[in-house]
Design an enzyme around this catalytic site. Structure first.
Site, mmCIF file in Angstrom:
data_model
loop_
_atom_site.group_PDB
_atom_site.id
_atom_site.type_symbol
_atom_site.label_atom_id
_atom_site.label_comp_id
_atom_site.label_asym_id
_atom_site.label_seq_id
_atom_site.Cartn_x
_atom_site.Cartn_y
_atom_site.Cartn_z
ATOM 1 N N ASP A 277 3.563 3.387 0.106
ATOM 2 C CA ASP A 277 4.621 4.176 0.746
ATOM 3 C C ASP A 277 5.024 5.370 -0.116
ATOM 4 O O ASP A 277 4.619 5.485 -1.269
ATOM 5 C CB ASP A 277 5.879 3.310 0.964
ATOM 6 C CG ASP A 277 5.629 2.160 1.931
ATOM 7 O OD1 ASP A 277 4.660 2.229 2.701
ATOM 8 O OD2 ASP A 277 6.412 1.195 1.903
ATOM 9 N N TYR B 84 1.179 -6.519 -6.543
ATOM 10 C CA TYR B 84 2.109 -5.415 -6.791
ATOM 11 C C TYR B 84 3.066 -5.818 -7.905
ATOM 12 O O TYR B 84 3.323 -7.008 -8.116
ATOM 13 C CB TYR B 84 2.946 -5.115 -5.546
ATOM 14 C CG TYR B 84 2.244 -4.308 -4.485
ATOM 15 C CD1 TYR B 84 2.410 -2.926 -4.396
ATOM 16 C CD2 TYR B 84 1.419 -4.920 -3.546
ATOM 17 C CE1 TYR B 84 1.771 -2.182 -3.410
ATOM 18 C CE2 TYR B 84 0.774 -4.182 -2.553
ATOM 19 C CZ TYR B 84 0.960 -2.811 -2.493
ATOM 20 O OH TYR B 84 0.334 -2.070 -1.521
#
Length: 361
Positions: free
Chosen positions: A91, A146
């Site tokens: 993002d 992540y």
């Protein structure tokens, strides 16, 4: 004189032809590139063709691929022509230390050096491997890891006044954070952790392999901690909302029971933590490696040799950006101020009412 001019023209034409022949001689091969980048100032990874207003990481990458001679210009305009696929669509503002893209390129000499010469220093290609012709980095990826780096004052209870730079996370609070993060493990319906997915949408079910917060450390006089999460795949904003909900619970804005409610069918107001601290650490190709990694033709998609380069890149470009931006723009501190406007109680109360009604009916 006339002949001289003609000779010059022929010579320059021959040079162009040589370059073209050289390109034809370099056959196109399917490869993967290991990428690291600092996402600040970019609108995510994925390119929006026809929209130059929002700059993405892929805009810079494609431009470097064309300029270095790895792909022809028309492949840059239509990425399908080079079978381009990214492993994860990060993002806006999100960084990566181990993003993988697959594509067909001409394997020119000194290819990595040439691509990197045309990239800004905060985007680097750290490795390259040949893969099977039908390889697709998104479909062949089994899992993604992540990390999320945040200042530890995010976990301070709302009723305690804290000085951000002086706050230090105590053992008890860290244990509570880890207990809550561990609840995400397994398969749950995460429709409340993304937008545009209903509770009955099968794709809202996601499998989380591990999630934990590491030991805190001090940088630039402020204490930070890193949360790691490994899952099969993630939806847009999912990780930031998973972390946002845990922060809301630890700070005392929401009851622990809200986590269980959030996986049910009811709508739950889940806050979304800032994008700044999120980093795509690693993508995993276990199935592919088992099948092709030792077939004598292909290498396993593992990057042990590049680990040092990845660590250096993080220290140079990713961590300083997160720390400095946090100190200058106070993205976490400002976001924490928005938590009181979320209505956590309403959803839990509605949930109880609905449960009573369903029992009665």
């Amino acid at each position: 004189e006339e002949n001289g001019h003609q000779n010059k023209r022929l010579k320059s034409g021959a040079d162009e032809e040589d370059a073209e022949n050289q390109n034809k001689k370099s056959p196109k091969r399917k490869i993967v590139l290991l990428m690291a980048y600092s996402g600040k100032g970019y609108h995510g990874m994925q390119r929006n063709v026809g929209s130059s207003q929002f700059k993405t990481i892929e805009d810079d990458l494609v431009s470097a691929l064309v300029q270095s001679g790895c792909i022809p210009e028309n492949h840059g305009e239509d990425m399908k022509k080079m079978s381009f696929q990214r492993c994860a669509r990060t993002d806006k503002g999100v960084s990566a230390a181990g993003q993988i893209v697959s594509l067909k390129v001409r394997l020119i000499d000194d290819i990595l050096e040439k691509i990197n010469n045309h990239l800004p220093s905060h985007i680097r290609i750290l490795g390259l491997k040949r893969v099977t012709g039908g390889f697709n980095s998104k479909n062949k990826c089994d899992a993604r890891t992540y990390s999320y780096m945040l200042p530890t004052f995010a976990f301070a209870h709302k009723d305690h006044a804290v000085q951000e730079e002086l706050y230090r996370l105590d053992r008890e609070t860290l244990e509570r954070v880890n207990k809550l993060l561990a609840c995400y493990k397994g398969t749950h319906n995460f429709h409340n952790f993304t937008s545009q997915k209903g509770p009955r949408d099968p794709s809202a079910k996601r499998y989380i392999m591990e999630m934990y917060c590491g030991e805190p450390f001090v940088r630039e006089n402020m204490e930070f901690a890193v949360i790691k999460v490994k899952g099969q795949s993630f939806m847009m904003h999912q990780i930031r909302k998973m972390i946002g909900l845990v922060i809301a619970i630890v700070k005392g804005y929401a009851a622990e029971s809200i986590m269980e409610c959030s996986w049910g069918e009811e709508k739950v107001d889940v806050p979304k933590a800032p994008g700044l601290g999120l980093v795509l650490e690693k993508v995993h190709f276990e199935k592919y490696n088992r099948r092709f990694g030792n077939d004598g033709l292909h290498e396993p998609l593992e990057w042990t040799e590049e680990e040092e380069k990845i660590a250096v890149f993080k220290e140079q470009y990713i961590y300083p950006t997160i720390i400095n931006t946090e100190k200058e723009e106070k993205s976490m501190a400002n976001w924490l101020n928005t938590l009181p406007i979320h209505d956590f109680n309403l959803s839990a109360a509605e949930m109880q009412t609905n449960n009573k009604n369903s029992k009665v009916s």
